[in-house]
Design a protein around this motif. Structure first.
Motif, PDB file in Angstrom:
ATOM      1  N   MET A 150      40.517  52.264  30.186  1.00  0.00           N
ATOM      2  CA  MET A 150      40.406  51.281  30.610  1.00  0.00           C
ATOM      3  C   MET A 150      40.413  50.950  32.137  1.00  0.00           C
ATOM      4  SD  MET A 150      42.784  47.700  30.357  1.00  0.00           S
ATOM      5  CE  MET A 150      43.983  48.470  31.240  1.00  0.00           C
ATOM      6  N   PRO A 151      39.353  50.940  32.960  1.00  0.00           N
ATOM      7  CA  PRO A 151      39.234  50.687  34.297  1.00  0.00           C
ATOM      8  C   PRO A 151      40.263  49.955  34.943  1.00  0.00           C
ATOM      9  CG  PRO A 151      37.130  50.018  33.282  1.00  0.00           C
ATOM     10  CD  PRO A 151      38.168  50.042  32.223  1.00  0.00           C
ATOM     11  N   PRO A 152      41.291  50.474  35.546  1.00  0.00           N
ATOM     12  CA  PRO A 152      42.248  49.516  36.041  1.00  0.00           C
ATOM     13  C   PRO A 152      41.936  48.481  37.252  1.00  0.00           C
ATOM     14  CG  PRO A 152      42.858  51.887  36.414  1.00  0.00           C
ATOM     15  CD  PRO A 152      41.571  51.804  36.089  1.00  0.00           C
ATOM     16  N   ARG A 153      40.462  48.525  37.822  1.00  0.00           N
ATOM     17  CA  ARG A 153      40.174  47.745  38.671  1.00  0.00           C
ATOM     18  C   ARG A 153      39.816  46.463  37.927  1.00  0.00           C
ATOM     19  NH1 ARG A 153      34.741  47.880  39.882  1.00  0.00           N
ATOM     20  NH2 ARG A 153      33.499  49.119  38.767  1.00  0.00           N
ATOM     21  N   ARG A 154      39.586  46.447  36.671  1.00  0.00           N
ATOM     22  CA  ARG A 154      39.243  45.214  36.146  1.00  0.00           C
ATOM     23  C   ARG A 154      40.255  44.310  35.886  1.00  0.00           C
ATOM     24  NH1 ARG A 154      33.918  45.869  37.160  1.00  0.00           N
ATOM     25  NH2 ARG A 154      32.926  47.324  35.682  1.00  0.00           N
ATOM     26  N   ASN A 155      41.463  44.726  36.079  1.00  0.00           N
ATOM     27  CA  ASN A 155      42.782  43.896  35.853  1.00  0.00           C
ATOM     28  C   ASN A 155      43.336  43.057  37.211  1.00  0.00           C
ATOM     29  OD1 ASN A 155      43.974  43.800  33.267  1.00  0.00           O
ATOM     30  ND2 ASN A 155      44.473  45.953  33.410  1.00  0.00           N
ATOM     31  N   PRO A 156      43.964  42.064  37.131  1.00  0.00           N
ATOM     32  CA  PRO A 156      44.161  41.244  35.858  1.00  0.00           C
ATOM     33  C   PRO A 156      42.925  40.466  35.502  1.00  0.00           C
ATOM     34  CG  PRO A 156      45.107  40.340  37.730  1.00  0.00           C
ATOM     35  CD  PRO A 156      44.518  41.341  38.340  1.00  0.00           C
ATOM     36  N   VAL A 157      42.909  39.783  34.561  1.00  0.00           N
ATOM     37  CA  VAL A 157      41.831  38.721  33.970  1.00  0.00           C
ATOM     38  C   VAL A 157      42.337  37.656  33.679  1.00  0.00           C
ATOM     39  CG1 VAL A 157      39.883  38.638  32.162  1.00  0.00           C
ATOM     40  CG2 VAL A 157      40.787  41.049  32.712  1.00  0.00           C
ATOM     41  N   LEU A 158      41.400  36.632  34.538  1.00  0.00           N
ATOM     42  CA  LEU A 158      41.595  35.253  34.598  1.00  0.00           C
ATOM     43  C   LEU A 158      40.411  34.441  33.904  1.00  0.00           C
ATOM     44  CD1 LEU A 158      43.023  32.718  35.576  1.00  0.00           C
ATOM     45  CD2 LEU A 158      41.819  32.925  37.772  1.00  0.00           C
ATOM     46  N   ILE A 159      40.850  34.026  32.753  1.00  0.00           N
ATOM     47  CA  ILE A 159      39.703  33.072  32.079  1.00  0.00           C
ATOM     48  C   ILE A 159      40.085  31.848  31.900  1.00  0.00           C
ATOM     49  CG2 ILE A 159      38.734  33.250  29.783  1.00  0.00           C
ATOM     50  CD1 ILE A 159      40.141  35.947  28.908  1.00  0.00           C
ATOM     51  N   THR A 160      38.799  31.185  32.268  1.00  0.00           N
ATOM     52  CA  THR A 160      38.995  29.551  32.129  1.00  0.00           C
ATOM     53  C   THR A 160      38.573  28.991  30.636  1.00  0.00           C
ATOM     54  OG1 THR A 160      36.655  29.339  32.741  1.00  0.00           O
ATOM     55  CG2 THR A 160      38.334  29.548  34.652  1.00  0.00           C
ATOM     56  N   GLY A 161      39.083  27.904  30.348  1.00  0.00           N
ATOM     57  CA  GLY A 161      38.993  27.175  29.099  1.00  0.00           C
ATOM     58  C   GLY A 161      39.217  28.009  27.766  1.00  0.00           C
ATOM     59  N   CYS A 162      40.536  28.511  27.737  1.00  0.00           N
ATOM     60  CA  CYS A 162      40.942  29.226  26.796  1.00  0.00           C
ATOM     61  C   CYS A 162      41.427  28.342  25.593  1.00  0.00           C
ATOM     62  CB  CYS A 162      41.890  30.163  26.972  1.00  0.00           C
ATOM     63  SG  CYS A 162      41.091  31.334  28.258  1.00  0.00           S
TER      64      CYS A 162
END
Length: 277
Positions: free
Chosen positions: A1-13
């Protein structure tokens, strides 16, 4: 897993694609901030391991507070998934434009403002990913959905421009274009499309659209579950670099290609046949 993709913020969950994406990304080992206007709807995601936040993409203070909380804990948002959205359906002539403006606030301006808020942090660290959840409805148009399609066409334009504006900063941008996905979205569509005046000149067309939608969303050939979009979201995060666009469902690919290759005459003939009264 590419560390640079973290953290993930998701709208509308609270439901549908956002919920399924948050759940799958948590299981894949990502640090996920799942958000919704009503955070109590996120209890199951919290138990699964997601961080949960209140976030209303039509409220400036709410958006700023959510991004600041993630940045306080991690320095910057690694991935923003702009998922929040809904459909306001009805004939172009008759649909309440105040309702249309409200939909644009969520589907377009909320997405744009969230993007503006995370970009300074992403630029500062030289990396980041923005994933916009669009629709096949940003590339093809059905009657009674014109204003909803307009929001998704806007997302296409914003995404295309953004991708080329931020590439030099090490930031990737991708667009996911789902077809018919079995969530609460179809209920909203059918409810909105069903409020037309029975004396309206469009009443027969509205009834036909409701029937066609019901058939499409009940078909396992023409529609898919939200987990299919979630798998595409995970694919985007694990691609370096991701593709510009991801169409989800075979039916969506077929229709978009028919529109692209056949042009206006072919597409209008398909629509006339499908929605003939």
């Amino acid at each position: 897993m590419p560390p640079r993709r973290n953290p993930v913020l998701i709208t509308g969950c609270s439901t549908g694609i956002g919920r399924a994406s948050a759940d799958l990304l948590v299981k894949a080992g990502y640090t996920v901030y799942a958000t919704a206007r009503r955070p109590e709807t996120l209890a199951e995601l919290a138990v699964a391991g997601a961080q949960t936040l209140a976030l209303d993409v039509t409220d400036e203070r709410s958006m700023v507070a959510a991004v600041r909380e993630v940045e306080r804990a991690h320095g910057s948002v690694g991935t923003l998934i702009n998922n929040a959205g809904y459909g306001e359906y009805g004939p172009i002539e008759e649909t309440d434009l105040d309702a249309v403006r409200k939909m644009f606030e969520t589907n377009v301006f909320g997405l744009a403002r969230m993007t503006q808020l995370v970009l300074p942090g992403m630029r500062a660290v030289g990396s980041g990913l923005i994933v916009n959840i669009g629709s096949m409805g940003g590339r093809i148009t059905f009657p009674i959905g014109g204003y909803y399609h307009a929001t998704k066409y806007a997302v296409e334009g914003i995404t295309d421009a953004l991708r080329n504006e931020v590439r030099s900063f090490g930031i990737d941008v991708a667009l996911i274009e789902p077809g018919a996905i079995r969530t609460q979205f179809e209920e909203t569509v059918n409810t909105a499309a069903g409020v037309a005046n029975p004396d309206s000149p469009y009443a027969d067309l509205v009834a036909k659209v409701r029937s066609v939608n019901a058939d499409a969303y009940s078909s396992k050939v023409l529609s898919a579950g939200p987990e299919n979009v979630a798998k595409t979201v995970l694919k985007v995060l694990e691609s370096d670099p991701p593709r510009a666009r991801y169409l989800v469902t075979a039916a969506a690919r077929t229709m978009v290609n028919a529109r692209r290759l056949g042009g206006d005459l072919v597409w209008d003939a398909i629509i006339a046949r499908q929605f003939s009264r």
